[in-house]
Design a protein around this motif. Sequence first.
Motif, PDB file in Angstrom:
ATOM      1  N   PRO A   1     -10.730  -1.496   7.652  1.00  0.00           N
ATOM      2  CA  PRO A   1      -9.741  -0.645   6.985  1.00  0.00           C
ATOM      3  C   PRO A   1      -8.599  -0.217   7.886  1.00  0.00           C
ATOM      4  O   PRO A   1      -7.504   0.097   7.398  1.00  0.00           O
TER       5      PRO A   1
ATOM      6  N   ASP B   1       0.851  -1.186   0.000  1.00  0.00           N
ATOM      7  CA  ASP B   1       0.000   0.000   0.000  1.00  0.00           C
ATOM      8  C   ASP B   1       0.886   1.235   0.000  1.00  0.00           C
ATOM      9  O   ASP B   1       1.881   1.295   0.745  1.00  0.00           O
TER      10      ASP B   1
ATOM     11  N   ASP C   1     -10.957  -4.540   2.558  1.00  0.00           N
ATOM     12  CA  ASP C   1     -10.602  -4.933   3.919  1.00  0.00           C
ATOM     13  C   ASP C   1     -11.837  -4.907   4.798  1.00  0.00           C
ATOM     14  O   ASP C   1     -12.608  -3.933   4.786  1.00  0.00           O
TER      15      ASP C   1
ATOM     16  N   PRO D   1      -5.415  -3.356   7.564  1.00  0.00           N
ATOM     17  CA  PRO D   1      -5.341  -3.973   6.232  1.00  0.00           C
ATOM     18  C   PRO D   1      -4.623  -5.314   6.285  1.00  0.00           C
ATOM     19  O   PRO D   1      -3.773  -5.550   7.155  1.00  0.00           O
TER      20      PRO D   1
END
Length: 757
Positions: free
Chosen positions: A157, A130, A154, A160
Motif C-alpha cells: 500500500p 487516487d 496493492d 500503489p
Amino acid sequence: MPESYGADSLTVLEGLDAVRKRPGMYIGTTDSQGLMHCLWEIIDNAVDEALAGACDHITVTLHEDGSVEVADNGRGIPVDIEPKTKLTGVEVVLTKLHAGAKFGNSSYNAAGGLHGVGSSVVNALSSRLDVEVDRDGKTHHMAFHQGHPGVYTDADPAHPSPDSPFKRTRKNRPTELEIIGRVPAKVTGTRIRYWADPEIFNDTARFSYDQLIDRVRQTSFLVPGLRITVVDEHIPATGDETIDEMREIDETSDETPGEGSHGTADEETESAADAAISGESVAIVAARTEAARHTHRRIEEFCHTGGVKDFVDFLSNGEPVSGIWRISGQDTYDEETQAVGEGGELHAQKVTRDCAVDIAMRWINGYDTKVLSFVNVVETPGGGTHVDGFLASITRQVRKAVEDNARRLKVNLKDANMRVERDDIMAGLVAVVTVRIAEPQFQGQTKDVLGTAQVRPIVAKMTDRQFGEMISGSKRGYKDQSSRVLDKIVGEMHARIQARKTKEVTRRKNALESASMPPKLSDCQPGNDDVAELFIVEGDSALGTAKAARNSAFQALLPIRGKILNVQKASLSQMLSNKECAAIIQVVGAGSGASFDIEQARYNKIIMMTDADVDGAHIRILLLTLFYRYMRPLIEHGHVYAAVPPLHRIALAGSHKGEYIYTYSDDELEGRLVDLDRRKVAYNPDIQRYKGLGEMDADQLADTTMDPRTRMLRRIRMEDAAQAADIFSLLMGDDVPPRKRFIVDNADDFDRSKIDT
C-alpha cells in the motif's frame, strides 16, 4: 454500393468514454503538451482554492514511478451525496463532465478551471487515479481506473501501482468513499495522484520539469502569499542540508495569504512601492531560492508577496527607462447567463459580475516586447478583451501626451507620417495584465483567449484614468519617468519612419535595376508567391544536381560557399559586408532587423538543404542564427525549414530488383536491414552511403529531398522567445566558458535523434 446507413450504425459513447476516444478535443494533443495540460488542470483546481481564500499551500510531487501528485490545504472536495446523481461529491467531480462548483456564483468568484471538465478528463486519461480528501475530521479515499471507480489491491500500500489488481464498481451502484484515517477537525485538503495512461499518450510524451517550474513561479506571482512546493523524486538528494535549511526558514515565517504589499493605484513612486514590501518577506523568498539551488533541485519552493509588480520586475531584462507603474481597481458589469434551476433545468438570468483589474508595467531599453496576460491566474497567450482594452487605452493616452509635448519632443503634428503607432509604444514594454472575474468566456477549453466583451471597457476606463495621470506627468513623482518614456517612444517612431524611407529607396532601386539579384540565384517563375520555395544549397556540386531535380515553376536555388559568418558575434556592418549574408537577405526580399517586413518576403518556404553530416549541421545553425537575429518573423511564422536528405540507399535484389530504400540515420539503416533479413528480402550488401548531396543524381535528390510529394521537411519552430535568445547567446556568442560548461554538463544526455527537431 455503400453499406446501409441506419440508426444501428450510430455509436453512443457514455460517460468518460468520449474523452478517451477523442482526447484531442479536451487536451489539444496526446504528446508532451497534452501531458502537461492535464497537470495544469489539476494544479489550477488547487489554485482556485487559493483564489477563494481557502488555501495557502500547494505541493506538486513528481514521483519516481512516473505518477504526479498535487496536494492542497483547501476545503477539500465535498464528500456528501449530490442529490441529483445520488453519488458522492468526489465521484461526481471526477467522473462527470461539466460538473463542479464553478457554474454558480457562490463557491468560486474567480476560478481558473471553469468548464467543469478538468479533473474528470484527467481521470479518464489516467491508467490510475487516487484521491484523498480531508474533511470532517476524516481522510476519505477513492480510486479509479481509466475513469471508472473501483478498488485496487496493492501488494504494498505504501507503493500503489496502476498494475495492481483492480475490481471495478458495478454500473449504477453507488461507490462509497473509504475512510482510511482521521485528522483534526480543522484540517482540510485534497490530494490527487494519477498515472498518465500510456494507451492514450504517445511514446514521446514527457513531463517537463522546466515548464512546471515556470508555471509554478508564475502562479506564485499572481497569487500573493500562496506557497507552492515542487518535489522531484527523480533527482536524488545529495544530503539533507537543503531540506533542513528550508524547513528552518519556513518555521520562522508567519506569513498568511494576503499579507504583504499588493500595491495600489495610488502608489506615488517606484521607490515607495519597493518600500512597501517588507525586508523579512524578501529575505525569506531569497533564502528559499538560494536553499533550493544549494545542492540539488529536489525541492523548490516559491512564495511572493508583491504580486504582478514583482512579476514585472522578474521579467525585466535590461536597463529600466521607468519605474514599475501599477494600474488596479474594481468595477462591475451586467451579463446574461444560463443559470441552473432547482430541477436542473437551464434558464436565462441577468447577473451583476465583479471585475478586478491588476496591471503592472514598465519600459526598458531595447525593442523587445513582453506582455503577459492572465484571467484568474490562467495565462491567455492569445490575449483577449482585457489586453485589447489595455493596449487601446495606452495607445490613446501616449498619443495625447505626445501631442501635448510636441514642441519639446520635436514632433511636427502637421506631418501625417509623424504619428505614434502601437509598435512604437510596445518597444521595450514589459507588462503583466490580469483580471479576475466569475465565469469568464474563453475561446476553447485551452483558454488561450478571453472573450468576455464587458471586460474591455472596464480595463480601458481604468487605464485611461490611472495611466493617463502617469504618462502626462500630472501624478506626483512621475514627471521625470514619463519624460523618459515619451522620449523613448518618439525615438522609436523616428527610427521606424527613417527605416521605412530607407526601405522605400532600396525597393525603388531594386525595381529599376534588373541585375539587383545575385547572379548565382536560380530563381523560379514569377506568379507563384504563395507556394514559392527558396532552397539554400551547400556548395556548387549540389547546385548542379539540384537544378536538374527542382521544379523551376516554384523552386528557386541559392548556393552558398561553405560556412557563412556567425552573426551572433559580428556587428551589423560586418554582416552586411559579408557576401553570403547580404545575398540571402537580398534574395528573401523583406529587409532585415527592425525593418523586416514579412509581407514582402518573396518565398513561402525557406529551406536549408545541406549535407547530412556535422559540417552540414554547422551550416544550418549558422543560417538559423542569421534568420533569428535579422529575419526572426520568418521563424515565428513557420516559414523556415530544414531539408532531410538520406544518408544511405539500399538497393533491393531478386524480385524487387530496381527498387530502393532510403534511410536517414545509422540506427534506421540497421533496423531496415534486420527487417529485410527477417522478411527474407534480398538486397545488395554494398550499401551506398551519401557523403554529400552532390553524390545523388537528379532523380534521387528529387524523390528524397525536393519533391513535395515524397520529401520530408523539418519546420523550425520557436515556442519560447526568451529561451531561444538564451540558447543562441550561449551556443553562438563570444562567451566560451558557459558554452563549455553546457557541453560538458549535457554530454551524457546527448540524443542524436533530436538534432534539428
